[in-house]
Design a protein around this motif. Structure first.
Motif, PDB file in Angstrom:
ATOM      1  N   ALA A   1       9.634  -8.687  19.342  1.00  0.00           N
ATOM      2  CA  ALA A   1       9.466  -7.562  20.256  1.00  0.00           C
ATOM      3  C   ALA A   1      10.817  -6.916  20.532  1.00  0.00           C
ATOM      4  O   ALA A   1      11.836  -7.599  20.658  1.00  0.00           O
ATOM      5  CB  ALA A   1       8.842  -8.022  21.571  1.00  0.00           C
ATOM      6  N   ILE A   2      10.812  -5.599  20.608  1.00  0.00           N
ATOM      7  CA  ILE A   2      11.980  -4.843  21.057  1.00  0.00           C
ATOM      8  C   ILE A   2      11.647  -4.261  22.426  1.00  0.00           C
ATOM      9  O   ILE A   2      10.681  -3.503  22.559  1.00  0.00           O
ATOM     10  CB  ILE A   2      12.323  -3.700  20.086  1.00  0.00           C
ATOM     11  N   SER A   3      12.403  -4.631  23.449  1.00  0.00           N
ATOM     12  CA  SER A   3      12.259  -3.970  24.749  1.00  0.00           C
ATOM     13  C   SER A   3      13.210  -2.777  24.757  1.00  0.00           C
ATOM     14  O   SER A   3      14.379  -2.895  24.389  1.00  0.00           O
ATOM     15  CB  SER A   3      12.541  -4.931  25.901  1.00  0.00           C
ATOM     16  N   MET A   4      12.713  -1.621  25.170  1.00  0.00           N
ATOM     17  CA  MET A   4      13.417  -0.360  24.918  1.00  0.00           C
ATOM     18  C   MET A   4      14.683  -0.178  25.740  1.00  0.00           C
ATOM     19  O   MET A   4      15.542   0.642  25.410  1.00  0.00           O
ATOM     20  CB  MET A   4      12.450   0.807  25.168  1.00  0.00           C
ATOM     21  N   GLY A   5      14.837  -0.946  26.827  1.00  0.00           N
ATOM     22  CA  GLY A   5      15.994  -0.721  27.684  1.00  0.00           C
ATOM     23  C   GLY A   5      15.747   0.457  28.607  1.00  0.00           C
ATOM     24  O   GLY A   5      14.620   0.948  28.746  1.00  0.00           O
ATOM     25  N   CYS A   6      16.783   0.951  29.237  1.00  0.00           N
ATOM     26  CA  CYS A   6      16.626   2.073  30.152  1.00  0.00           C
ATOM     27  C   CYS A   6      16.256   3.342  29.374  1.00  0.00           C
ATOM     28  O   CYS A   6      16.982   3.729  28.441  1.00  0.00           O
ATOM     29  CB  CYS A   6      17.905   2.320  30.950  1.00  0.00           C
ATOM     30  N   PRO A   7      15.166   4.008  29.725  1.00  0.00           N
ATOM     31  CA  PRO A   7      14.760   5.214  28.991  1.00  0.00           C
ATOM     32  C   PRO A   7      15.784   6.337  29.050  1.00  0.00           C
ATOM     33  O   PRO A   7      15.802   7.208  28.167  1.00  0.00           O
ATOM     34  CB  PRO A   7      13.466   5.632  29.705  1.00  0.00           C
ATOM     35  N   ALA A   8      16.644   6.326  30.085  1.00  0.00           N
ATOM     36  CA  ALA A   8      17.647   7.376  30.222  1.00  0.00           C
ATOM     37  C   ALA A   8      18.964   7.041  29.525  1.00  0.00           C
ATOM     38  O   ALA A   8      19.879   7.858  29.506  1.00  0.00           O
ATOM     39  CB  ALA A   8      17.906   7.654  31.706  1.00  0.00           C
ATOM     40  N   GLY A   9      19.057   5.855  28.955  1.00  0.00           N
ATOM     41  CA  GLY A   9      20.267   5.446  28.255  1.00  0.00           C
ATOM     42  C   GLY A   9      20.157   5.692  26.761  1.00  0.00           C
ATOM     43  O   GLY A   9      19.289   6.439  26.292  1.00  0.00           O
ATOM     44  N   ILE A  10      21.009   5.021  25.996  1.00  0.00           N
ATOM     45  CA  ILE A  10      21.004   5.218  24.541  1.00  0.00           C
ATOM     46  C   ILE A  10      20.018   4.293  23.828  1.00  0.00           C
ATOM     47  O   ILE A  10      19.902   4.355  22.603  1.00  0.00           O
ATOM     48  CB  ILE A  10      22.415   5.028  23.934  1.00  0.00           C
ATOM     49  N   GLY A  11      19.298   3.462  24.584  1.00  0.00           N
ATOM     50  CA  GLY A  11      18.339   2.555  23.969  1.00  0.00           C
ATOM     51  C   GLY A  11      17.353   3.231  23.030  1.00  0.00           C
ATOM     52  O   GLY A  11      17.212   2.828  21.864  1.00  0.00           O
ATOM     53  N   SER A  24      20.727  -9.160  21.444  1.00  0.00           N
ATOM     54  CA  SER A  24      20.893  -7.807  21.980  1.00  0.00           C
ATOM     55  C   SER A  24      22.191  -7.222  21.454  1.00  0.00           C
ATOM     56  O   SER A  24      23.084  -7.960  21.006  1.00  0.00           O
ATOM     57  CB  SER A  24      20.903  -7.828  23.508  1.00  0.00           C
ATOM     58  N   PRO A  25      22.328  -5.904  21.518  1.00  0.00           N
ATOM     59  CA  PRO A  25      23.615  -5.297  21.161  1.00  0.00           C
ATOM     60  C   PRO A  25      24.669  -5.654  22.194  1.00  0.00           C
ATOM     61  O   PRO A  25      24.355  -6.046  23.319  1.00  0.00           O
ATOM     62  CB  PRO A  25      23.319  -3.797  21.145  1.00  0.00           C
ATOM     63  N   CYS A  26      25.937  -5.495  21.824  1.00  0.00           N
ATOM     64  CA  CYS A  26      27.052  -5.853  22.714  1.00  0.00           C
ATOM     65  C   CYS A  26      27.535  -4.664  23.539  1.00  0.00           C
ATOM     66  O   CYS A  26      28.701  -4.601  23.891  1.00  0.00           O
ATOM     67  CB  CYS A  26      28.219  -6.411  21.893  1.00  0.00           C
ATOM     68  N   HIS A  27      26.655  -3.722  23.835  1.00  0.00           N
ATOM     69  CA  HIS A  27      27.071  -2.569  24.630  1.00  0.00           C
ATOM     70  C   HIS A  27      26.012  -2.274  25.682  1.00  0.00           C
ATOM     71  O   HIS A  27      24.926  -2.866  25.682  1.00  0.00           O
ATOM     72  CB  HIS A  27      27.294  -1.339  23.741  1.00  0.00           C
ATOM     73  N   GLY A  28      26.327  -1.370  26.564  1.00  0.00           N
ATOM     74  CA  GLY A  28      25.433  -1.036  27.653  1.00  0.00           C
ATOM     75  C   GLY A  28      24.643   0.240  27.409  1.00  0.00           C
ATOM     76  O   GLY A  28      24.478   0.686  26.264  1.00  0.00           O
ATOM     77  N   THR A  29      24.177   0.841  28.509  1.00  0.00           N
ATOM     78  CA  THR A  29      23.310   2.009  28.421  1.00  0.00           C
ATOM     79  C   THR A  29      24.039   3.286  28.006  1.00  0.00           C
ATOM     80  O   THR A  29      23.406   4.225  27.530  1.00  0.00           O
ATOM     81  CB  THR A  29      22.636   2.256  29.783  1.00  0.00           C
ATOM     82  N   ILE A  51      26.909   9.305  26.958  1.00  0.00           N
ATOM     83  CA  ILE A  51      26.616   9.916  25.659  1.00  0.00           C
ATOM     84  C   ILE A  51      25.127   9.975  25.361  1.00  0.00           C
ATOM     85  O   ILE A  51      24.730  10.412  24.272  1.00  0.00           O
ATOM     86  CB  ILE A  51      27.343   9.188  24.501  1.00  0.00           C
ATOM     87  N   ALA A  52      24.292   9.534  26.300  1.00  0.00           N
ATOM     88  CA  ALA A  52      22.840   9.546  26.073  1.00  0.00           C
ATOM     89  C   ALA A  52      22.343  10.972  25.824  1.00  0.00           C
ATOM     90  O   ALA A  52      22.747  11.909  26.502  1.00  0.00           O
ATOM     91  CB  ALA A  52      22.114   8.942  27.268  1.00  0.00           C
ATOM     92  N   GLY A  53      21.502  11.128  24.822  1.00  0.00           N
ATOM     93  CA  GLY A  53      20.932  12.425  24.493  1.00  0.00           C
ATOM     94  C   GLY A  53      21.787  13.288  23.600  1.00  0.00           C
ATOM     95  O   GLY A  53      21.371  14.375  23.190  1.00  0.00           O
ATOM     96  N   LYS A  54      22.980  12.823  23.271  1.00  0.00           N
ATOM     97  CA  LYS A  54      23.892  13.626  22.446  1.00  0.00           C
ATOM     98  C   LYS A  54      23.770  13.338  20.954  1.00  0.00           C
ATOM     99  O   LYS A  54      24.396  14.015  20.134  1.00  0.00           O
ATOM    100  CB  LYS A  54      25.342  13.408  22.900  1.00  0.00           C
ATOM    101  N   GLY A  55      23.027  12.285  20.607  1.00  0.00           N
ATOM    102  CA  GLY A  55      22.809  11.978  19.193  1.00  0.00           C
ATOM    103  C   GLY A  55      23.963  11.292  18.506  1.00  0.00           C
ATOM    104  O   GLY A  55      23.985  11.201  17.272  1.00  0.00           O
ATOM    105  N   ILE A  56      24.931  10.781  19.272  1.00  0.00           N
ATOM    106  CA  ILE A  56      26.134  10.209  18.663  1.00  0.00           C
ATOM    107  C   ILE A  56      26.241   8.701  18.870  1.00  0.00           C
ATOM    108  O   ILE A  56      27.238   8.093  18.492  1.00  0.00           O
ATOM    109  CB  ILE A  56      27.408  10.884  19.213  1.00  0.00           C
ATOM    110  N   ALA A  57      25.222   8.070  19.458  1.00  0.00           N
ATOM    111  CA  ALA A  57      25.277   6.627  19.705  1.00  0.00           C
ATOM    112  C   ALA A  57      25.269   5.863  18.387  1.00  0.00           C
ATOM    113  O   ALA A  57      24.504   6.175  17.465  1.00  0.00           O
ATOM    114  CB  ALA A  57      24.094   6.200  20.569  1.00  0.00           C
TER     115      ALA A  57
END
Length: 315
Positions: free
Chosen positions: A9-19, A282-287, A291-297
């Motif tokens: 299972a992948i839990s999506m993380g915060c919807p407003a972050g880069i998850g 999990s990845p080693c970074h946060g939300t 840069i969320a929504g910018k397409g550069i994550a």
């Protein structure tokens, strides 16, 4: 939905972050491997994922999505609604794990602040999963191709570290770390242990924890046939680990282990919780709301987290 066919299972993380973004990019990384994708169940928000894919001009590869919420999200701007949804994704993954319907969870990035707002009494995934899955002894570890690090203490003030380490805790970290190396099929594995003080105490001149506490842990490990060496001065130990002399380093406090690890594996490192009855990476970074929504994550760390989960599943 019959969840029993899913392993991961992948839990999506915060919807407003880069998850959502790194999940879409990671799924596309595996799109030529449908036998892997068919094992995945995404727990999140189908609407958010679809809009994210549109912004990225990418398709969502064929994968099952358990949509817990249907939010209108402004990337980079978390709300109480996104925080509650973020928590619900994790809770659903935990419930499926308890039922035995999944064997691994790859967790998208969340925030401690968001958990508090959602009424969750845990600092993060690690403590939450351990409590819900009935585990008392667990270890936060970090995996990369060039270095693996386990931590004896984690998110505590530096001044509390000396009183928080003891020989039994070090032994249990070493035991779980050795079990992890065995699951990775590491042959003739070697574990190195950091000293607490500069120069590993310099024979007691710079501190006696190495002689009074750490040596006792090393002796117990050797009696249990755990291949541990040290304690070594940490300023030189990580160089030798990077060069391949040791397969895993046990650090006594957070920054002692994470500074050298992230110097090498900042982009592709994986956080893994040892000691759980399921696999959790999990990845080693946060939300990364900035840069969320910018397409550069960068999805590299999340791809690595998926690869490690698959590897452990199939071992």
């Amino acid at each position: 939905m019959n969840s029993k066919k899913f392993k991961l299972a992948i839990s999506m993380g915060c919807p407003a972050g880069i998850g959502p973004e790194i999940i879409i990019k990671s799924l596309n990384y595996f799109k030529e491997q449908p036998h892997l994708l068919e094992q995945i169940l995404i727990i999140g928000d189908k609407k958010v994922l679809s809009k994210t894919a549109q912004r990225l001009n990418l398709e969502i590869p064929k994968v099952e999505i358990l949509s817990i919420s249907e939010l209108e999200v402004d990337p980079g701007k978390p709300t109480i609604e996104t925080s509650k949804a973020m928590a619900q994704y994790v809770k659903t993954a935990i419930d499926l794990a308890k039922k035995g319907e999944i064997q691994a969870i790859v967790t998208g990035p969340i925030t401690k602040e968001g958990l508090i707002k959602a009424g969750i009494p845990y600092a993060g995934h690690t403590d939450w999963l351990a409590k819900e899955l009935g585990v008392d002894e667990y270890v936060m570890a970090f995996y990369g191709d060039k270095m693996i690090v386990s931590l004896v203490t984690t998110h505590i003030p530096l001044k509390e570290v000396p009183e928080s380490i003891n020989s039994e805790r070090i032994f249990k970290v070493a035991k779980l770390s050795y079990e992890f190396l065995n699951k990775l099929d590491k042959k003739d594995a070697k574990i190195a242990l950091c000293g607490l003080n500069p120069h590993a105490g310099e024979a007691g001149l710079l501190g006696d924890e190495e002689q009074m506490i750490i040596k006792e842990a090393v002796d117990k490990c050797k009696k249990e046939k755990i291949p541990i060496y040290g304690p070594f001065p940490s300023d030189s130990l990580f160089y030798w680990a990077y060069k391949g002399r040791y397969d895993l380093v046990i650090a006594l406090y957070h920054d002692q282990g994470l500074i050298p690890f992230k110097l090498i594996h900042f982009e592709d490192g994986v956080n893994i919780t040892l000691g759980l009855p399921i696999i959790r990476t999990s990845p080693c970074h946060g939300t990364a709301y900035d840069i969320a929504g910018k397409g550069i994550a960068n999805p590299t760390s999340f791809v690595s987290a998926l690869k490690l989960a698959y590897k452990l599943l199939h071992n």
